[in-house]
Design an enzyme around this catalytic site. Structure first.
Site, short mmCIF file in Angstrom:
data_model
loop_
_atom_site.label_atom_id
_atom_site.label_comp_id
_atom_site.label_asym_id
_atom_site.label_seq_id
_atom_site.Cartn_x
_atom_site.Cartn_y
_atom_site.Cartn_z
N SER A 36 59.04 37.21 -92.32
CA SER A 36 59.43 36.00 -93.04
C SER A 36 60.81 36.18 -93.68
CB SER A 36 58.36 35.63 -94.06
OG SER A 36 58.62 34.38 -94.61
N ASP A 66 61.77 33.02 -90.55
CA ASP A 66 60.89 32.69 -89.43
C ASP A 66 60.74 31.19 -89.22
OD1 ASP A 66 59.34 32.46 -91.77
OD2 ASP A 66 57.48 32.93 -90.72
N ASP A 88 59.59 28.62 -90.95
CA ASP A 88 58.52 27.73 -91.43
C ASP A 88 58.88 27.05 -92.74
OD1 ASP A 88 58.16 29.92 -93.11
OD2 ASP A 88 56.11 30.35 -92.47
N GLU A 128 54.92 22.54 -100.79
CA GLU A 128 54.91 23.42 -101.95
C GLU A 128 56.32 23.81 -102.33
OE1 GLU A 128 52.46 26.84 -101.39
OE2 GLU A 128 53.34 27.36 -99.48
N HIS A 131 57.63 25.23 -98.05
CA HIS A 131 56.72 24.92 -96.93
C HIS A 131 56.36 23.43 -97.00
CE1 HIS A 131 55.62 29.06 -95.63
NE2 HIS A 131 55.90 29.36 -96.87
#
EC number: 5.4.2.2
Length: 463
Positions: free
Chosen positions: A108, A244, A246, A325, A329
């Site tokens: 990540s 990554d 996301d 959040e 994300h």
């Protein structure tokens, strides 16, 4: 690798939302093999013999993914190897391919010597006790042994085409795209160009050394290059992806940072315009201005625990169409699959922006705003963080306020709020404050300071 060597499996790498460690210290090729064996056994136990596997651009990726796949195959699983992809493309594979299990090998936004595993089994992203259950399988040798097979599968092209087919821009936009040398570089700039935008790429070559800046758009210092390039080129918007892919970070045409809870306001307004009554989920770190905005647009607001896997579980339970959040994300179920996808979220943001005459700056400036602190982290021990939260939930005196204790303690007052929670990933307490004036912000901080020192007098508080 016939015998299990427990030394290669330190408990510390099995964390709240994933498995993650430092390569060569807590994470080795052998570790990846046995994690593959455990995931394979668990997936088979849940009736899912098919597992997709992807990896990000970290230097340790090829070595670890080879052993991960070997472990899965030795467990008796059939592996679809989707290669070097951002995490959302692996989640996509676990939605559209035959099997609904997947493993993403990714560190990540951690430093370059980290790597880890984000795990989906039979459509469910693992968290907490489900991750501990994998460790238990290894410790008790509760494993399967059979011979599966592996095939290489091209998923990026399918992912790309589905998004380009779904998202339609009303006009051409000029967009700076900063991939931070992370895995989003293999698809994000090309995709945004295919949507009809002029793309100015920054650090889109995948390089596991992260030579330019850390791939974490949640920290303002990592957005400095993006802000400078947006201003220099007169771009309509700037987008930054984490290591990554996301999560997405956003800066407006004037270089202001758009925090994720404000991005969620825009998405909520958009989704609710087509889906009145929809439920929107957000985590305890988000602004108090979100609930009234969601309700004003005819939606139902639900505050939930921080953590991408916990949010996804709650979305499934409630049938929510949108969640977000504070870490960045964003989860969109309307027209998409409901997993956290920084790249698809970016495309949907561009779609909204293309349909308005307003600049990005004016679009976001129209939303209500408060004064807020960045996230404040206080170092404690792993045991200490939970005992402090327990004591605060049990004994603290917050005055006239509305308490939320689903994840730490969030205290909402008439004109502001404060939060203290235990981080799920590091031995720290996480705090955040927001209010409609500096004086109220200070008052709330003072209340928290008093209560924290009452339960733990030794704490070093930076406020």
């Amino acid at each position: 690798m016939a015998h299990l060597v427990p030394a290669a499996l330190p408990d510390s790498i099995f964390r709240a939302y994933d498995i993650r460690g430092v390569v060569g210290k807590t994470l080795h090729a052998e570790t990846a093999y046995w994690i593959g064996r455990a995931i394979g056994a668990q997936s088979l136990a849940q009736g899912e013999p098919q597992v997709s596997v992807g990896r990000d651009g970290r230097l340790s990726g090829p070595m670890l993914v080879e052993q991960l796949i070997k472990g899965l195959v030795d467990a008796g699983c059939n592996v679809s190897d989707v290669g070097l992809v951002p995490t959302p493309a692996l989640y996509y594979a676990a939605n559209v391919l035959a099997g609904k299990s997947g493993v993403m090998l990714t560190g990540s936004h951690n430093p370059s010597d980290y790597n880890g595993f984000k795990i989906v089994i039979a459509g469910d992203t693992l968290a907490n006790e489900q991750i501990q259950a994998l460790l238990t399988r290894l410790k008790t040798n509760d494993l399967t042994l059979a011979q599966g097979r592996v095939e290489k599968v091209e998923i990026l092209d399918r992912y790309f085409k589905q998004i380009v087919g779904d998202v339609k821009l009303a006009k051409k936009l000029k967009v700076v795209v900063d991939c931070g040398n992370g895995a989003a570089g293999v698809v994000a700039p090309q995709l945004i160009e295919a949507l009809g935008c002029e793309v100015i790429p920054l650090f889109c070559e995948v390089d596991g050394n992260f030579p330019n800046h850390h791939p974490d758009p949640g920290k303002p210092e990592n957005l400095e290059d993006l802000i400078a390039k947006v201003k220099e080129t007169g771009a309509d918007i700037g987008l930054a992806f984490d290591g990554d892919g996301d999560r997405v970070g956003v800066v407006t045409n004037t270089g202001s940072i758009v925090y994720p809870d404000r991005l969620l306001m825009l998405f909520a307004q958009d989704v609710l315009s087509r889906n009145p009554g929809a439920e929107i989920i957000f985590d305890v770190k988000c602004t108090r201005r979100l609930t009234p905005l969601i309700e004003q647009h005819g939606g139902r607001a639900l505050m939930w625990k921080t953590g991408h896997s916990l949010i996804k579980k709650k979305m499934k339970q409630t049938g929510s169409l949108l969640a977000g959040e504070m870490s960045g994300h964003i989860f969109i179920k309307e027209r998409w699959y409901g997993f956290d996808d920084g790249i698809y979220s970016a495309a949907r943001l561009l779609e909204i922006l293309s349909k308005t005459e307003q600049s990005a700056e004016n679009l976001f400036a129209a939303f209500p705003n408060d004064i807020s602190t960045p996230e404040i982290n206080i170092d404690v021990t792993d045991e200490g963080k939970f005992s402090i939260i327990d004591a605060l939930q049990r004994d603290a005196d917050w005055g006239e306020a509305n308490l939320t204790t689903i994840d730490g303690v969030r205290v909402d007052y008439a004109n502001g709020w404060g939060l203290v929670r235990a981080s799920n990933t590091t031995p720290v307490l996480v705090l955040r404050f927001e209010a409609d004036s500096d004086a109220e912000l200070q008052r709330i901080k003072d209340v928290f300071r008093t209560q924290l020192l009452r339960v733990e007098p030794e704490l070093q508080l930076p406020f």
